[in-house]
Design an enzyme around this catalytic site. Structure first.
Site, mmCIF file in Angstrom:
data_model
loop_
_atom_site.group_PDB
_atom_site.id
_atom_site.type_symbol
_atom_site.label_atom_id
_atom_site.label_comp_id
_atom_site.label_asym_id
_atom_site.label_seq_id
_atom_site.Cartn_x
_atom_site.Cartn_y
_atom_site.Cartn_z
ATOM 1 N N ASN A 1 19.909 8.434 30.907
ATOM 2 C CA ASN A 1 20.579 7.164 31.234
ATOM 3 C C ASN A 1 20.682 6.192 30.049
ATOM 4 O OD1 ASN A 1 17.837 6.808 31.317
ATOM 5 N ND2 ASN A 1 17.839 5.530 33.157
ATOM 6 N N GLU B 1 6.956 7.773 31.473
ATOM 7 C CA GLU B 1 7.824 6.749 32.077
ATOM 8 C C GLU B 1 8.662 7.458 33.121
ATOM 9 O OE1 GLU B 1 7.683 3.696 31.706
ATOM 10 O OE2 GLU B 1 6.571 3.431 29.845
ATOM 11 N N CYS C 1 15.864 3.432 36.052
ATOM 12 C CA CYS C 1 14.623 3.824 36.715
ATOM 13 C C CYS C 1 13.947 2.687 37.471
ATOM 14 C CB CYS C 1 13.664 4.374 35.676
ATOM 15 S SG CYS C 1 13.483 3.251 34.286
ATOM 16 N N GLU D 1 5.406 1.290 27.502
ATOM 17 C CA GLU D 1 6.260 1.232 26.324
ATOM 18 C C GLU D 1 6.481 -0.237 25.979
ATOM 19 O OE1 GLU D 1 9.600 4.086 27.331
ATOM 20 O OE2 GLU D 1 8.570 5.192 25.756
HETATM 21 P P1 NDP Z 1 14.384 14.824 34.302
HETATM 22 O O1 NDP Z 1 13.001 14.612 34.737
HETATM 23 O O2 NDP Z 1 15.203 15.850 34.981
HETATM 24 O O3 NDP Z 1 14.412 15.194 32.727
HETATM 25 C C1 NDP Z 1 13.811 14.361 31.762
HETATM 26 C C2 NDP Z 1 13.695 15.131 30.453
HETATM 27 O O4 NDP Z 1 12.674 16.117 30.554
HETATM 28 C C3 NDP Z 1 14.949 15.877 30.046
HETATM 29 O O5 NDP Z 1 15.111 15.839 28.647
HETATM 30 C C4 NDP Z 1 14.648 17.267 30.527
HETATM 31 O O6 NDP Z 1 15.402 18.248 29.864
HETATM 32 C C5 NDP Z 1 13.189 17.394 30.196
HETATM 33 N N1 NDP Z 1 12.482 18.417 30.958
HETATM 34 C C6 NDP Z 1 12.774 18.939 32.178
HETATM 35 N N2 NDP Z 1 11.850 19.841 32.554
HETATM 36 C C7 NDP Z 1 10.935 19.903 31.553
HETATM 37 C C8 NDP Z 1 9.722 20.629 31.355
HETATM 38 N N3 NDP Z 1 9.243 21.488 32.260
HETATM 39 N N4 NDP Z 1 9.036 20.414 30.215
HETATM 40 C C9 NDP Z 1 9.489 19.540 29.288
HETATM 41 N N5 NDP Z 1 10.624 18.833 29.421
HETATM 42 C C10 NDP Z 1 11.338 18.997 30.546
HETATM 43 O O7 NDP Z 1 15.045 13.388 34.371
HETATM 44 P P2 NDP Z 1 16.565 12.978 34.214
HETATM 45 O O8 NDP Z 1 17.043 13.291 32.841
HETATM 46 O O9 NDP Z 1 17.308 13.513 35.393
HETATM 47 O O10 NDP Z 1 16.461 11.382 34.311
HETATM 48 C C11 NDP Z 1 16.351 10.716 35.505
HETATM 49 C C12 NDP Z 1 14.909 10.385 35.830
HETATM 50 O O11 NDP Z 1 14.321 9.689 34.758
HETATM 51 C C13 NDP Z 1 14.770 9.484 37.033
HETATM 52 O O12 NDP Z 1 13.718 9.906 37.862
HETATM 53 C C14 NDP Z 1 14.430 8.143 36.432
HETATM 54 O O13 NDP Z 1 13.755 7.287 37.287
HETATM 55 C C15 NDP Z 1 13.648 8.520 35.244
HETATM 56 N N6 NDP Z 1 13.680 7.467 34.254
HETATM 57 C C16 NDP Z 1 12.551 6.725 34.040
HETATM 58 C C17 NDP Z 1 12.559 5.662 33.163
HETATM 59 C C18 NDP Z 1 11.315 4.885 32.886
HETATM 60 O O14 NDP Z 1 11.242 4.270 31.820
HETATM 61 N N7 NDP Z 1 10.343 4.867 33.747
HETATM 62 C C19 NDP Z 1 13.784 5.272 32.468
HETATM 63 C C20 NDP Z 1 14.897 6.134 32.729
HETATM 64 C C21 NDP Z 1 14.840 7.190 33.616
HETATM 65 P P3 NDP Z 1 16.716 18.780 30.601
HETATM 66 O O15 NDP Z 1 17.524 17.577 30.910
HETATM 67 O O16 NDP Z 1 17.292 19.639 29.563
HETATM 68 O O17 NDP Z 1 16.240 19.507 31.833
#
Ligand code: NDP
Length: 483
Positions: free
Chosen positions: A152, A249, A283, A457
């Site tokens: 995002n 996060e 998020c 953060e």
């Molecule tokens: P995901 O949890 O699907 O993915 C996050 C990242 O982790 C991606 O780069 C993903 O790669 C990677 N990933 C996935 N599986 C693994 C694994 N087993 N080991 C290591 N890395 C992995 O989140 P989204 O990208 O769909 O983002 C949305 C989510 O993020 C929402 O739940 C949102 O709330 C949260 N978020 C939290 C924030 C905060 O600051 N608290 C801010 C912004 C978003 P790939 O995409 O290639 O699978």
């Protein structure tokens, strides 16, 4: 603007390609067109990135804080100079309107670089006198940090993790989400231009498996993830195997509580900002909007009127204020939640439909008469769907607001000063807002409690999460031993 980068990865100060890696098509969410094709990191690329970060770390840590800070502040200046181009790219990467990206993404990334650049020279240990003896502490870097980002805010996340990591003398390998792989490469380029030695900040692409292989590598000392709770649990567990430091996060389902004495116009603004900015893909969004019964209908009426100001369209058009969802998959997920909301008996006040144009657009959607157990009130949707719930008393609403496993953010709108602070104290959330919502200045800590995360953060708190203290005991006199 060309959206195809020079190569997929940026390692040791240079663009690097390995076409043997799986294809990553980059899709412009506003049209559905493929605007670039990258390759996921192969094991050889992962190894190259970690080797570069490991080799650069001790030299970088040997620079004074002032010197490291100068690099980060210079990177901030370059980002601000290039704000227009970086914002256009962020819009291609995510589909968020230029009206947002031009004021939020590279700019907040630059803020983080400037803030932690300014703090770098002030990262010090302390002196503890013990009679004639004393202890001094050294605040040392952790080593090689891995950053894994969500889709995002790709530029912001790359900087929010990179800036404090580098300020403390660590090096970083950052893996963006494969959905938005373009922007972090620009951050890596800028670090080099600003004077960071090669290997200090590296970016590699990949699906989850690449992230997973980074976490378990013995060269890695810390993992910072921005992602969903399920991914967070996996990453946390994998990091635990090597007893690595983590910052998590994660997601949320945050409450936004509006009392009947609140300024209605401001409360509606807060609900809009906390649900529809970035098409709801934030998020910390306050997606459970609790409205005190006395003002519920007035709130819904004014909210509906204000939503007539939504302008969807080409997100590169600066007049457009509402863009598509990041991907077809995310749009389908959100449509599924909208269907569930209707099925479970929530009242659809406005929106709920797709939009007849290419790309992954969805109307801003408001449900009223939502109850605590409905799926749209319990699950993180990550799209433009607001759930309005009613309440009678402060005690009741606080209990219901906290009745969730998430604990990322919470907000309250009220004119009653003492009640506002009571609510902020009572919320089980890491980031709270009074008469506002979703402000995230770099000076303030950001992060979640409960399942929404570990660590913080931004702010001085981030320094704690990218450094460790060593205590050094110094004896001034003779040392006695029992034999
Ligand atoms: P995901 O949890 O699907 O993915 C996050 C990242 O982790 C991606 O780069 C993903 O790669 C990677 N990933 C996935 N599986 C693994 C694994 N087993 N080991 C290591 N890395 C992995 O989140 P989204 O990208 O769909 O983002 C949305 C989510 O993020 C929402 O739940 C949102 O709330 C949260 N978020 C939290 C924030 C905060 O600051 N608290 C801010 C912004 C978003 P790939 O995409 O290639 O699978």
């Amino acid at each position: 603007m060309s959206t195809q980068p020079t190569a997929s990865h940026f390692i040791n100060g240079k663009y690097v390609e390995d076409a043997a890696g799986e294809d990553i098509p980059v899709i412009y969410p506003a049209t559905g067109e493929v605007i670039a094709t990258l390759h996921a990191a192969t094991p050889a690329i992962v190894d190259q990135a970690l080797a570069a970060a490991k080799a650069a770390q001790s030299t970088w840590a040997g620079w004074s804080g002032t010197e490291r800070g100068r690099v980060l502040r210079c990177a901030a200046d370059i980002m601000r100079e290039r704000n227009h181009d970086l914002s256009v790219l962020e819009t291609y990467d995510t589909g968020k309107p230029y009206q947002e990206t031009s004021v939020v993404d590279a700019t907040s990334g630059a803020d983080a670089l400037e803030y932690f650049g300014g703090l770098a020279a002030a990262i010090t240990g302390e002196h503890i006198q013990l009679g004639d003896d004393f202890v001094y502490t050294r605040r040392e870097p952790l080593g090689v940090c891995v950053g894994i980002g969500a889709w995002n805010y790709p530029t912001q996340i790359a900087c929010w993790k990179g800036a404090p990591a580098l300020a403390c003398g660590n090096t970083m390998v950052f893996k963006p989400s494969e959905t938005t792989p373009l922007c972090a490469l620009k951050v890596a380029e800028i670090m080099i231009e600003a004077g960071a030695p090669p290997g200090v900040y590296n970016v590699i692409q990949g699906y989850g498996a690449v992230g997973a292989s980074l976490i378990t590598d013995p060269r890695v000392d810390k993992v910072s993830l921005t992602g969903s709770v399920p991914t967070g649990k996996k990453v946390y567990a994998a990091a635990a195997e090597g007893v690595r430091h983590v910052t998590m996060e994660l997601g949320g389902k945050s409450p936004l509580v509006i009392f009947d004495d609140a300024d209605l116009e401001n409360a509606v603004s807060g609900a809009i900002l906390g649900n529809f900015y970035s098409s709801g893909q934030v998020c910390s969004n306050g997606t459970r909007v609790f409205v005190q019964k006395g003002i519920k209908e007035a709130f819904l009426t004014r909210l509906t009127e204000r939503l007539s100001g939504v302008k969807m369209g080409d997100p590169q058009d600066p007049d457009v204020n509402f863009g598509p969802m990041v991907s077809e998959r995310q749009r389908d997920i959100v449509e599924g939640f909208i269907a569930k909301g209707k099925e479970e008996g929530a009242r659809l006040v406005t929106g709920g439909n797709g939009v007849d144009r290419p790309g992954f657009y969805l109307e801003p959607t408001v449900f009223a008469d939502v109850t605590d157990e409905m799926t749209i009130a319990t699950d993180e949707i990550f799209g433009p769907v607001m759930s309005v719930l009613d309440f009678d008393t402060e005690e009741e609403v606080l209990r219901r607001a906290n009745a969730t496993d998430f604990g990322l953010a919470a907000g309250v709108f009220t004119a009653n000063l003492t009640r506002a602070h009571r609510m902020a104290a009572g919320f089980e959330a890491g980031t709270c807002y009074i008469n506002t919502y979703n402000d995230a200045p770099v000076e303030a800590p950001f992060g979640g409690t409960k399942q929404s995360g570990v660590g913080r953060e931004n702010s001085k708190a981030a320094i704690e999460h990218y450094s460790q203290i060593k205590g050094v005991y110094v004896r001034m006199g003779d040392l006695e031993a029992p034999f």
